[in-house]
Design an enzyme around this catalytic site. Structure first.
Site, PDB file in Angstrom:
ATOM      1  N   LYS A   9      29.022  61.773  68.778  1.00 13.16           N
ATOM      2  CA  LYS A   9      29.790  62.798  69.497  1.00 13.16           C
ATOM      3  C   LYS A   9      30.184  63.910  68.525  1.00 13.16           C
ATOM      4  CE  LYS A   9      31.679  59.492  72.843  1.00 13.16           C
ATOM      5  NZ  LYS A   9      32.908  58.818  73.351  1.00 13.16           N
ATOM      6  N   THR A  10      29.183  64.645  68.085  1.00 16.42           N
ATOM      7  CA  THR A  10      29.367  65.699  67.098  1.00 16.42           C
ATOM      8  C   THR A  10      29.128  67.065  67.733  1.00 16.42           C
ATOM      9  OG1 THR A  10      27.062  65.371  66.436  1.00 16.42           O
ATOM     10  CG2 THR A  10      28.744  64.241  65.128  1.00 16.42           C
TER      11      THR A  10
END
Length: 303
Positions: free
Chosen positions: A150-151
């Site tokens: 989740k970047t």
């Protein structure tokens, strides 16, 4: 699983792929897409500037800052090493003189904002990662703390790098790094068994296969199908301890003790202690890199 060996921060830049410098080009082009009017004002007169850390943190992002500075025709000399604590109370009102940057005034100001933005974000991630890992070790946890995928699109390399400097495992860097079969994969394929079978048919010997599970029964199905890692997703702390111990005992009796157990789902500094259990190999959370406060840095030209 043994406690990971601490990283040598001086060597982390050797991990970066050949393409990483292309990102620097894109960042600078975004910030100065045409004329640099401020640069015209200051010109190319030689100047030096001090890079200050103005709030507490674990310094991270040095290779990216170095390249930004060099691209703008300047040089940088660091006073502290990557991974060091900066901005601690003491001299200079809680500020740390992290580096001295030299070069034409126009180049210093071209590099300033891009370098500070990257440094603030990467250091923020390293700082929270280090704090969470320190708390887990103090609570007796011997396994790995890991980030997630989740970047920020286009900024993943920097964010994953910050996790490493902070002492965490990066987990999957991208979809090609490991096979992770989540609920949508299983529902689309029809069953955990069929999903693992399909993954094994193409993944080869070098990729681990991980399955996200919601119960011990699903974990048993995944392990029976040949999964290397089971992720206990959104369990309670007590539920994790019971399930992890039960899985270890049951599968050891079957001659399989090589699999890994991961725990994930909504973990933060407020609740992560409840999940400390050394039957668990990996605790993964986006908390160490999503919504992380930036560490405050400034670049001030010396008079």
């Amino acid at each position: 699983m043994p406690v990971p060996v601490p990283l040598d921060h001086g060597e982390l830049s050797a991990l970066l792929p050949p393409s990483w410098k292309d990102q620097i080009t894109a960042w600078l082009a975004e910030d100065a897409p045409s004329f640099d009017y401020g640069g015209f004002v200051v010109g190319d007169v030689p100047r030096t500037a001090t890079l200050w850390a103005k709030s507490p943190g674990i310094l991270a992002g040095v290779p990216f800052v170095n390249e930004i500075i060099n691209r703008c025709g300047c040089s940088i000399q660091w006073n502290v090493k990557e991974g060091a604590q900066v901005g601690t109370p003491g001299d200079n009102g809680g500020k740390t003189a992290c580096a001295v940057v030299s070069g034409p005034a126009r180049g210093l100001l071209l590099a300033e904002r891009v370098a500070l933005n990257v440094l603030a974000r990467c250091t923020g991630i390293a700082t929270r990662t280090h704090a969470v890992l320190t708390a887990l070790r103090a609570a007796g946890y011997r396994g790995r703390l890991a980030g997630t995928r989740k970047t920020t699109p286009g900024f993943r390399l920097v964010e994953k790098y910050g996790m490493l400097v902070g002492g965490a495992d990066m987990h999957r860097v991208d979809l090609s790094a490991m096979v992770m079969l989540k609920d949508n994969h299983v529902w689309s394929r029809g069953s955990i068994t069929d999903a693992v079978k399909a993954a094994k048919s193409v993944a080869g010997f070098s990729l681990k296969i991980e399955v996200e599970v919601q119960s011990e029964e699903e974990a048993d199905e995944a392990l029976a199908a040949g999964a290397d890692v089971v992720m206990l997703d959104n369990f309670t702390g007590d539920g994790v301890k019971v399930a992890a111990a039960s899985l270890r005992q049951r599968w050891a009796a079957k001659g399989n003790s090589a699999f890994l157990i991961e725990v994930s789902g909504g973990l933060t500094s407020d609740n992560i202690d409840a999940y400390v259990c050394n039957d668990v190999d990996i605790i993964s959370t986006s908390y160490i890199h999503q919504g992380v406060p930036h560490v405050d840095f400034s670049l001030k030209i010396n008079r």
